[in-house]
Design a protein around this motif. Structure first.
Motif, mmCIF file in Angstrom:
data_model
loop_
_atom_site.group_PDB
_atom_site.id
_atom_site.type_symbol
_atom_site.label_atom_id
_atom_site.label_comp_id
_atom_site.label_asym_id
_atom_site.label_seq_id
_atom_site.Cartn_x
_atom_site.Cartn_y
_atom_site.Cartn_z
ATOM 1 N N THR A 43 1.114 7.141 -19.921
ATOM 2 C CA THR A 43 1.267 7.450 -18.506
ATOM 3 C C THR A 43 2.707 7.163 -18.102
ATOM 4 N N VAL A 44 3.226 7.963 -17.185
ATOM 5 C CA VAL A 44 4.626 7.847 -16.778
ATOM 6 C C VAL A 44 4.715 7.174 -15.415
ATOM 7 N N GLY A 45 5.499 6.122 -15.338
ATOM 8 C CA GLY A 45 5.785 5.458 -14.075
ATOM 9 C C GLY A 45 7.287 5.437 -13.854
ATOM 10 N N SER A 46 7.728 4.718 -12.859
ATOM 11 C CA SER A 46 9.168 4.611 -12.598
ATOM 12 C C SER A 46 9.503 3.193 -12.168
ATOM 13 N N ARG A 47 10.756 2.834 -12.332
ATOM 14 C CA ARG A 47 11.209 1.487 -12.000
ATOM 15 C C ARG A 47 12.583 1.559 -11.364
ATOM 16 N N LEU A 48 12.814 0.701 -10.372
ATOM 17 C CA LEU A 48 14.121 0.567 -9.727
ATOM 18 C C LEU A 48 14.811 -0.673 -10.276
ATOM 19 N N ALA A 49 16.100 -0.596 -10.487
ATOM 20 C CA ALA A 49 16.833 -1.761 -10.992
ATOM 21 C C ALA A 49 18.297 -1.627 -10.606
ATOM 22 N N GLY A 50 19.010 -2.716 -10.714
ATOM 23 C CA GLY A 50 20.438 -2.714 -10.419
ATOM 24 C C GLY A 50 21.118 -3.866 -11.122
ATOM 25 N N GLY A 51 22.437 -3.835 -11.172
ATOM 26 C CA GLY A 51 23.174 -4.893 -11.844
ATOM 27 C C GLY A 51 24.623 -4.938 -11.416
ATOM 28 N N VAL A 52 25.300 -6.011 -11.804
ATOM 29 C CA VAL A 52 26.719 -6.213 -11.502
ATOM 30 C C VAL A 52 27.450 -6.496 -12.808
ATOM 31 N N ILE A 53 28.585 -5.843 -13.001
ATOM 32 C CA ILE A 53 29.377 -6.034 -14.210
ATOM 33 C C ILE A 53 30.107 -7.373 -14.150
#
Length: 454
Positions: A180-190
């Motif tokens: 099954t296909v879902g989605s995810r939100l994410a973020g980051g800082v270098i």
């Protein structure tokens, strides 16, 4: 006698009258103090209620039906217990005992079965990264064990099931089911590198590689990243029985690099054979040439003068070397036709691809060649694998870009190549709705990341 008392009382009242007239405030304060303390004390000890000892006492008895009904206590003790559930991920060094121990299972019979079962030995023990879950009894005996993995990109996953049989012992089987296909939100800082930032945010390496590919025409991820650069990403997750097995395609991304913002959105137009990445304004991000013939990798030697590692002479390095392990896939950077595929002097195993406008790309030191002369190839198609054939001191890919026979810097050519067509008018409304939705999701990912950092 009476006259004497009367006279004395009159004299006393006279003195009191004179004192009140001379010291009215003092007398008032004294009277108030007596009333408050005396009255308060009387209120504290006085009780208007009757003495509890004099009240009548009544005993009320009411029969309560047992929740267990007519079952005797022995029957209640023998009722079925509860189940315990636990999940983990397999490790390459796992044995039957170590895996069961991490899952909280104390069951010698289960351990013996796992050691001796062919399906378990082939698909579970020693296989790292597989999602495994177990159901146990309240005394920690194994009832059911499931392991899941996706063997390929078919959209299905495999499930190994080990179950306790009613008559005793265990049985195993392999099942196949759709992901099954879902989605995810994410973020980051270098802080130091892209991979360090994605690791800190629990973003899979596959997503980091895709972001580097998507923005490769705008950002040099080897040299142009700055501390405090930040990114947000929305990507697919491929799940089995509610457990994420691996990441899928990046759906949208935003990257803030050195004061500039770049964004991308995956979109497939109606009737198109495949999708592509566009900016959120609908401009195509696909260019005639990729910036790299291998997925995001460390550049070990650029297009410049250098000391040749074998000949020990100072000479121009007319290409770009990409350090990568032997067997890493090599792809063509653009559409074209294979002009040569074979062995050639210091290049070792090498492939030449001819493109439009007298452009030729060269892929050398290959460990394997997967195409043949005259074959048409599309951008991104696999040509072979990284190796160390020819004049090579270690496994790497030597890549060249020639224009009219003259060597050019591959990175410059790729970044200056023309872009594909933007989103068509017929698909613009659908694209704009998707872009608006992705803007909201990317903003949410950015806010979540900032909140986590604080």
């Amino acid at each position: 006698m009476n006259n004497g008392l009367t006279t004395a009382c009159l004299v006393l009242l006279g003195h009191l009258k004179q004192s009140v007239q001379k010291h009215p405030k003092r007398i008032t304060a004294a009277v108030a103090s007596v009333l408050l303390t005396g009255g308060g004390g009387a209120f504290a000890v006085a009780s208007l209620a009757p003495d509890p000892a004099d009240l009548p006492v009544t005993t009320v008895t009411h029969a309560v039906e047992s929740l267990a009904g007519d079952e005797p206590l022995s029957a209640l003790v023998d009722m079925p217990g509860y189940s315990l559930y636990r999940s983990d991920t397999t490790r390459s060094a796992d044995t039957a005992e170590s895996l069961l121990q991490r899952l909280g299972i104390a069951d010698p019979a289960a351990s013996a079965f796992l050691r001796g079962d062919g399906l378990v030995r082939q698909n579970l023990l020693g296989r790292a990264g597989r999602s495994v879950s177990a159901e146990t009894s309240d005394d920690h005996r194994l009832l059911r064990l499931s392991a899941r993995w996706a063997p390929d990109d078919s959209g299905y996953f495999k499930r190994l099931v080990v179950e306790r049989k009613e008559g005793g012992g265990f049985a195993s089987r392999i099942e196949t089911a759709p992901l099954t296909v879902g989605s995810r939100l994410a973020g980051g800082v270098i802080r130091t590198s892209l991979f360090a930032a994605t690791d800190a945010s629990n973003i899979p390496d596959g997503v980091a590689v895709q972001m580097a590919e998507i923005f490769s025409s705008n950002i040099d991820f080897h040299r142009a990243l700055r501390k405090e650069d930040r990114f947000s990403v929305v990507y697919e997750t491929l799940e089995a029985d509610g457990e994420p097995l691996r990441s899928g395609r990046v759906l949208s991304a935003e990257f803030h690099n050195n004061g500039k913002t770049y964004d991308a959105l995956w979109f497939q137009e109606s009737g198109a054979a495949k999708g592509s990445y566009y900016t959120l304004d609908g401009e195509s991000m696909r260019r005639a040439y990729l910036t790299s013939p291998v997925e995001f990798s460390r550049i070990s030697s650029g297009f410049s003068m250098r000391m040749h590692p074998i000949h020990k002479t100072w000479r121009a390095h007319l290409g770009t070397d990409f350090a990568a392990p032997t067997g890493t896939s090599v792809r063509t950077v653009g559409d074209g036709v294979v002009d040569f595929a074979g062995v050639q002097n210091g290049y070792g195993n090498v492939v030449y691809v001819k493109h439009r406008n007298q452009h030729v790309t060269v892929y050398a030191h290959l460990s394997r060649i997967d195409v043949s002369k005259g074959q048409a190839v599309e951008q991104g198609q696999k040509l072979g694998a990284v190796g160390s054939t020819g004049w090579a001191t270690g496994p790497h890919l030597h890549f060249e870009f020639r224009v009219n026979g003259v060597h050019q810097d591959p990175m410059t050519i790729a970044q200056q190549s023309e872009a594909a067509q933007p989103v068509s008018g017929a698909s613009r409304a659908t694209f704009n709705r998707l872009a608006a939705n992705m803007r909201v999701q990317l903003a949410s990912a950015a806010q979540f990341q900032l909140a986590s950092a604080d």
